[in-house]
Design an enzyme around this catalytic site. Sequence first.
Site, short mmCIF file in Angstrom:
data_model
loop_
_atom_site.label_atom_id
_atom_site.label_comp_id
_atom_site.label_asym_id
_atom_site.label_seq_id
_atom_site.Cartn_x
_atom_site.Cartn_y
_atom_site.Cartn_z
N ALA A 123 0.80 -1.22 0.00
CA ALA A 123 0.00 0.00 0.00
C ALA A 123 0.83 1.27 0.00
O ALA A 123 0.34 2.34 0.35
CB ALA A 123 -0.93 -0.01 1.21
N ASN A 189 2.31 -3.70 7.84
CA ASN A 189 3.18 -4.50 6.96
C ASN A 189 4.04 -3.61 6.07
O ASN A 189 5.17 -3.99 5.71
CB ASN A 189 2.34 -5.43 6.10
CG ASN A 189 1.97 -6.71 6.83
OD1 ASN A 189 2.82 -7.49 7.21
ND2 ASN A 189 0.68 -6.92 7.03
N HIS A 217 0.05 7.04 4.17
CA HIS A 217 1.43 6.66 4.45
C HIS A 217 2.37 7.74 3.92
O HIS A 217 2.39 8.01 2.72
CB HIS A 217 1.77 5.32 3.78
CG HIS A 217 0.89 4.19 4.21
ND1 HIS A 217 0.90 3.68 5.49
CD2 HIS A 217 -0.03 3.47 3.52
CE1 HIS A 217 0.04 2.69 5.56
NE2 HIS A 217 -0.55 2.55 4.39
#
EC number: 1.4.1.21
Length: 266
Positions: A123, A189, A217
């Site tokens: 992601a 992750n 992120h």
Amino acid sequence: MLKIGIIGCGTIATMIAKAINYKKINGTIVALYDKHNDKSQDLNKLTNAKICDSIDKLVKEELDIVIECASIKSVEEVATKSLNHKKNVVIMSVGALADKNLFSKLYKIANDNEKKIFVPSGAIAGVDAIKTASIGRIDEVSLITTKPVYGLEDALKNKGIDTTNISEPTVVFEGTVFDAIKEFPQNINVSVVLSIASKIPAKVKIVADPSATSNKHEIIVKGSIGTIKTVVENNPCKDNPKTSALAAYSVIRLLKDLSEPIIVGT
């Protein structure tokens, strides 16, 4: 045509099956396994695969690649058995590779069997650039992940944090990638992907934001090449808000590339 085995028949496995049905991947799902047989049965409505009752039986099928979509706890068994049966393997629960001993063990098994372990970018953005930068010197890697409170709820409860008291963006973790994946095994992750790509442990900050509607992120990498900054705001999968659509798309793209004559990106 790529012959695929899938272990863990949840959201990502379902999206892979749909991508194959829509001809986005030149492959076929040959075998499925999930410890909850009803999930295998549900997924098989989209495929014509053999439902296996164990990992051992699945890895003995005629497969080109095994995709682990199950859990961090399953990675060692899935990867070890797949590689020893001369199958390439994709690891989605990449948090398992934060364990240095396991990383080294699987590296050796893959090398001894002349097979590959694939870790999708997941992601986040910029993995190609970070891998390239690691040829030089990388001095610092940091990740700030902001998620809706409900997306972190299970991990926060395990930490004894009452989520009903979070009324504004709140830092719920700050530390190393190793501690982050222990405390948030289903949520971070990407920090392990980042650390593997850069070859140095990432510094991680996790923010729970009650007003957030997507997973954000922010990555900063500094080194001899200069500075790399990326920001991604991911929409969650419709069927599972804890999974980013981009994470699922990353493995679909990887599988597509395995049968493409021209591959773009490092």
